[in-house]
Design a protein around this motif. Structure first.
Motif, short mmCIF file in Angstrom:
data_model
loop_
_atom_site.label_atom_id
_atom_site.label_comp_id
_atom_site.label_asym_id
_atom_site.label_seq_id
_atom_site.Cartn_x
_atom_site.Cartn_y
_atom_site.Cartn_z
N ASN A 15 11.80 27.40 21.77
CA ASN A 15 11.55 26.02 22.25
C ASN A 15 11.11 25.09 21.12
O ASN A 15 10.33 24.17 21.33
CB ASN A 15 10.50 26.01 23.36
N LEU A 18 14.05 19.87 20.29
CA LEU A 18 14.32 19.03 21.46
C LEU A 18 15.74 18.47 21.44
O LEU A 18 16.28 18.12 22.49
CB LEU A 18 13.32 17.88 21.52
N ASP A 53 9.24 14.90 16.79
CA ASP A 53 9.81 13.86 17.64
C ASP A 53 8.85 12.72 17.97
O ASP A 53 8.88 12.16 19.06
CB ASP A 53 10.36 14.48 18.92
N THR A 63 10.74 10.86 21.64
CA THR A 63 10.20 11.08 22.98
C THR A 63 8.74 11.51 23.04
O THR A 63 8.15 11.51 24.10
CB THR A 63 11.02 12.16 23.70
N GLY A 65 7.82 14.31 23.14
CA GLY A 65 7.81 15.48 24.01
C GLY A 65 7.62 15.16 25.48
O GLY A 65 7.51 16.07 26.30
N LYS A 67 8.61 13.62 29.22
CA LYS A 67 9.74 13.28 30.09
C LYS A 67 9.80 11.78 30.38
O LYS A 67 10.87 11.20 30.52
CB LYS A 67 9.63 14.04 31.41
N ALA A 70 11.91 10.01 27.78
CA ALA A 70 13.18 10.67 27.43
C ALA A 70 14.30 9.68 27.12
O ALA A 70 15.24 10.01 26.41
CB ALA A 70 13.61 11.60 28.56
N ASN A 96 10.25 19.88 18.83
CA ASN A 96 9.31 19.86 19.95
C ASN A 96 7.89 19.76 19.41
O ASN A 96 7.63 20.08 18.24
CB ASN A 96 9.49 21.13 20.79
N GLU A 99 2.77 17.38 23.64
CA GLU A 99 3.05 16.08 24.24
C GLU A 99 2.03 15.04 23.79
O GLU A 99 0.82 15.27 23.84
CB GLU A 99 3.02 16.21 25.76
N SER A 108 5.01 20.75 25.86
CA SER A 108 5.45 19.42 26.29
C SER A 108 6.22 19.52 27.59
O SER A 108 6.78 20.56 27.92
CB SER A 108 6.33 18.77 25.21
N LEU A 110 8.95 18.00 28.15
CA LEU A 110 10.38 18.03 27.82
C LEU A 110 10.82 19.38 27.27
O LEU A 110 11.94 19.82 27.53
CB LEU A 110 10.72 16.95 26.79
N GLY A 111 9.96 20.04 26.50
CA GLY A 111 10.40 21.24 25.78
C GLY A 111 9.68 22.51 26.08
O GLY A 111 10.06 23.57 25.59
#
Length: 431
Positions: A15, A18, A53, A63, A65, A67, A70, A96, A99, A108, A110-111
């Motif tokens: 992970n 991203l 990121d 992002t 991390g 959502k 995104a 990643n 967050e 995170s 997202l990841g």
């Protein structure tokens, strides 16, 4: 480049990534053609890098991390990315992270959890854990992270890398999503001190100069024994590392810092600065929520961070009594470290980067050691030493007594030589 993309594909379980830059392969082919024509862009010609990121790379998502972010894409490159691209680097992928860069473990919405390539059941640390895991797993030979309270140095110590936190310079944060306006930094996460020096120079707009290792004979290190911790697996390795530095001629002076108790209890300035900083950053983005409150209300973020986010939301402007106290403490700690270095004629301070090794995917409090550089604004670098009996490396942190990174890097190069550089790690500056 194909080998790097294959490594990313083979290590999806970590992970660490991203998203991959879809133009990276085409850029690599163009750069290969230029190489055949003996026409190089610069010292990083064709070198793929991974970028955390929260650092803007034009046309790629940024992002943090989360959502809820995104859909956000960077309009332009961060200052450090502009300089790396001009030197020939290729941005291969986005890493990643924890967050919002909140934690010393990278998880995170997202990841998911970033796993340690050395032991996938264990965290890679944070908040730049994706960058560290990517380099340690061979997805690239170098990555960028951000460090507010240890977020470069902790994951580098967990994964066996060199990580540099430069001295605090606000102008270097252009294009970087903020966590703390008074503590954020951007730095390299690599295999060797020479690579850290190369990336650092390019990122700061300086001409890369091969650093010369300072002989350790006559050098004096202030060993902060209160930061050594009580982890037997780590203490044995730490003691051996000190012995190797002594054999190379270094002198170790045990020092106490009474101010450490205040460092341990100090509330991080990001608590007071994040709301103001992130709202200003969101306002400058395209396709972004209008405010931090909108992100929280959407529910598109880690639920475990909600109490912290609500606390941060309560600070709607910077110049509160708590913020002023935090800024005054930064100056006090800098003076305390400088005074101690002068008193004992110390060239640099030395201590384990993290107080104890991680045991699983949960947050492992690293102790207050990384905060010495983060609060004071002084540069620090972590070097890897051999694996302990649990199979994880021990990070050795060197904290400079001045804001001069060149002295720190030369000193670190001498220490790296004494500790034993990993010859299996390919340097960035060789084609």
């Amino acid at each position: 480049m194909a080998r790097r993309l294959q490594a990313i594909d083979e290590h999806q379980h970590l992970n660490a990534i991203l998203g991959v830059n879809s133009d990276a392969m085409a850029q690599a082919e163009r750069y290969q053609q230029l190489r055949r024509q003996n026409s190089l862009m610069g010292p990083l010609h064709g070198i793929p890098l991974i970028v955390k990121d929260n650092i803007a790379c034009a046309s790629l998502p940024i992002t943090l991390g989360c959502k809820g972010l995104a859909s956000v894409k960077a309009v332009s490159d961060a200052r450090v990315i502009q300089r790396l691209r001009a030197a020939g680097a290729i941005i291969l992928a986005r890493a990643n992270m924890s967050e919002f860069a909140f934690d010393v473990r990278s998880r995170s919405s997202l990841g998911g959890d970033v796993r340690n390539p050395l032991q996938p059941a264990v965290t890679a640390g944070g908040s730049s854990g994706g960058s560290a895991a990517a380099v340690a797993a061979g997805m690239a030979d170098g990555a960028l992270g951000t460090d507010t309270g240890g977020s470069i140095r902790i994951p580098c110590s967990y994964t066996g890398l060199v990580g540099l936190r430069p001295a605090f310079r606000r102008e270097m944060l252009e294009g970087v999503a903020p966590l703390s306006l008074s503590k954020d930094t951007v730095g390299p996460m690599v295999h060797t001190v020479r690579d850290a020096a190369l990336l650092h120079a390019i990122m700061h707009g300086e001409r890369p100069v091969e650093p010369e290792a300072l002989p350790l004979k006559g050098k004096r290190f202030g060993v902060i024994t209160a930061l050594e911790g009580d982890d037997p697996a780590q203490l044995g390795v730490w003691s051996e590392a000190l012995d190797r530095l002594r054999l190379a001629g270094a002198t170790m002076i045990n020092v106490s810092l009474p101010i450490l108790t205040e460092v341990e209890s100090q509330m991080c300035l990001s608590l007071y600065e994040f709301h103001t900083g992130i709202n200003a950053w969101l306002a400058a983005q395209q396709n972004a929520p209008v405010s931090l409150r909108e992100v929280v209300t959407s529910g598109q973020c880690l639920s475990e961070f909600l109490p912290l986010l609500e606390q941060m939301l309560s600070f709607s402007h910077l110049k509160t009594p708590q913020w002023f106290n935090g800024r005054r403490f930064q100056r006090r700690l800098y003076r305390e470290l400088s005074g101690t270095a002068e008193q004992y004629r110390i060239d640099a301070f030395l201590y384990p980067t993290a107080k104890r090794r991680p045991a699983d995917l949960n947050k492992m409090p690293p102790g207050c050691a990384p905060e010495l550089a983060a609060i004071s604004g002084l540069p620090a670098i972590t070097l890897p030493y051999r694996l302990n009996h649990a199979g994880l490396p021990v990070g050795i942190e060197i904290l400079s007594k001045t804001r001069n990174e060149q002295f720190l890097l030369s000193l670190a190069l001498g220490c790296e030589s004494a500790l034993g550089e990993d010859d299996a790690c390919p340097p960035l500056h060789k084609p």
